[in-house]
Design a protein around this motif. Structure first.
Motif, short mmCIF file in Angstrom:
data_model
loop_
_atom_site.label_atom_id
_atom_site.label_comp_id
_atom_site.label_asym_id
_atom_site.label_seq_id
_atom_site.Cartn_x
_atom_site.Cartn_y
_atom_site.Cartn_z
N UNK A 208 25.15 -27.81 66.50
CA UNK A 208 25.08 -28.80 65.43
C UNK A 208 23.76 -29.56 65.47
N UNK A 209 23.43 -30.19 64.36
CA UNK A 209 22.22 -31.00 64.23
C UNK A 209 22.62 -32.47 64.31
N UNK A 210 21.79 -33.25 64.98
CA UNK A 210 22.08 -34.68 65.15
C UNK A 210 22.28 -35.37 63.80
N UNK A 211 21.54 -34.92 62.78
CA UNK A 211 21.62 -35.56 61.47
C UNK A 211 22.81 -35.10 60.64
N UNK A 212 23.66 -34.25 61.22
CA UNK A 212 24.92 -33.88 60.54
C UNK A 212 26.04 -34.84 60.91
N UNK A 213 25.87 -35.56 62.02
CA UNK A 213 26.95 -36.39 62.54
C UNK A 213 27.26 -37.56 61.62
N UNK A 216 22.90 -40.49 56.53
CA UNK A 216 21.92 -41.60 56.53
C UNK A 216 21.94 -42.37 55.21
N UNK A 217 21.53 -43.61 55.26
CA UNK A 217 21.46 -44.44 54.06
C UNK A 217 20.12 -44.20 53.37
N UNK A 218 20.15 -43.32 52.35
CA UNK A 218 18.92 -42.93 51.65
C UNK A 218 19.00 -43.20 50.14
N UNK A 232 25.59 -31.93 43.91
CA UNK A 232 26.15 -33.18 43.41
C UNK A 232 25.30 -34.36 43.86
N UNK A 233 25.34 -35.45 43.10
CA UNK A 233 24.63 -36.67 43.45
C UNK A 233 25.52 -37.53 44.34
N UNK A 234 24.99 -37.93 45.49
CA UNK A 234 25.76 -38.73 46.44
C UNK A 234 25.06 -40.06 46.67
N UNK A 235 25.82 -41.14 46.52
CA UNK A 235 25.27 -42.47 46.78
C UNK A 235 25.43 -42.80 48.26
N UNK A 236 24.41 -42.47 49.03
CA UNK A 236 24.50 -42.68 50.48
C UNK A 236 24.39 -44.14 50.88
N UNK A 237 24.09 -45.01 49.92
CA UNK A 237 24.06 -46.46 50.20
C UNK A 237 25.47 -47.02 50.36
N UNK A 238 26.45 -46.29 49.85
CA UNK A 238 27.83 -46.75 49.91
C UNK A 238 28.40 -46.56 51.32
N UNK A 239 28.78 -47.66 51.96
CA UNK A 239 29.36 -47.59 53.31
C UNK A 239 30.66 -46.80 53.29
N UNK A 240 31.41 -46.93 52.20
CA UNK A 240 32.68 -46.21 52.09
C UNK A 240 32.46 -44.70 52.13
#
Length: 288
Positions: A208-213, A216-218, A232-240
């Motif tokens: 696995x890659x560390x960044x899969x765990x 990130x908030x991007x 798909x568009x993903x809102x990574x700012x959402x904590x949920x």
């Protein structure tokens, strides 16, 4: 990839992984994975300290002095490398993809087996079994396996570990040492793993890659599923959303470890930015 470039890559991997198998893994592999059993070798006179349970009473009676049966380990083994070639293996943020990391581990294991004169076979799988190379001995056979790992283009991008394990159970009638190299982004393979582990000595190696765990908030990011091709568009700012992703990821990891434990199989976690050499050596020493 043209033939010249392919041969150059094969040679580069051989030099690196063969050095490891010769100087690091050879002895550990031998002591960790025993032969199929003990076979009769010869009869000799009893010596002080010999196990009296091995006395051959027929020969002892014939010569009127104690003789014992000598047994030796039946060393020849078969190693099967089961390698995930699904779309998710074409990911990596540390200078190499998971597929390249897997190739190095597989080559190191294969050369370690060759050093012990064992047979090596290969199963490449995705959502289906893509390629099966029956077990054989020798350097040229290992080089063929490395070439396939470098050059093979799968027809299917999804992952179906249960199907691959079912195939293993059908084609391998005798006990084998089996390494399953995958990121284990899959489910519902526990039952088939348990069946296969009842016959074979199986170890799951999760890459696995560390960044899969964690996600990130991007901000809003367009993401593509490597196995389905869906975008798909993903809102990574959402904590949920980030928490939901982390929960699903942990569930997959827990399922992998729980499945191995229940099946009596070994398992190793290898992160792309970490040395697989230390991980494999630690595992071998723990099992020896």
């Amino acid at each position: 990839m043209d033939t010249k470039e392919l041969l150059k890559k094969v040679r580069k991997i051989e030099i690196k992984t063969r050095r490891l198998s010769d100087h690091v893994f050879g002895g550990e592999y031998h002591s960790t994975f025993k032969g199929r059993g003990m076979t009769f070798s010869e009869v000799r006179q009893y010596q002080f300290g010999d196990d009296v349970r091995n006395i051959d009473w027929n020969v002892t009676a014939r010569y009127n002095e104690p003789y014992i049966k000598v047994f030796e380990e039946e060393r020849e083994l078969t190693m099967m490398l089961m390698v995930d070639v699904s779309g998710s293996e074409n990911f990596g943020t540390y200078g190499q993809f998971k597929s390249e990391y897997i190739t190095e581990i597989a080559a190191t294991l294969a050369f370690s087996a060759t050093q012990n004169n064992d047979k090596i076979g290969l199963i490449l799988f995705s959502g289906e079994v893509e390629l099966y190379i029956p077990p054989k001995k020798g350097r040229s056979h290992v080089l063929r396996i490395i070439r396939e790992l470098l050059e093979f283009k799968p027809q299917n991008k999804q992952t179906h570990i249960a199907e691959a394990l079912k195939f293993l159970s059908n084609v391998m009638k005798k006990k084998a040492i089996v390494f399953v190299l995958s990121d284990f982004i899959d489910k519902e393979y526990q039952h088939n793993l348990k069946i296969a582990s009842g016959k074979h000595d199986i170890t799951g190696i999760r890459i696995y890659d560390k960044n899969e765990v964690e996600l990130p908030n991007l901000g809003v990011v367009q993401m593509v599923d490597q196995e389905t091709g869906l975008s798909s568009l993903i809102n990574t700012s959402s904590k949920k959303i980030r928490d939901h992703y982390a929960t699903n990821y942990r569930a997959q990891v827990n399922y992998f470890k729980d499945s191995c434990k229940k099946a009596g199989a070994g398992y190793i976690d290898c992160r792309l930015d970490e040395s697989y050499v230390k991980k494999l050596l630690g595992y071998f020493k723990q099992r020896a």
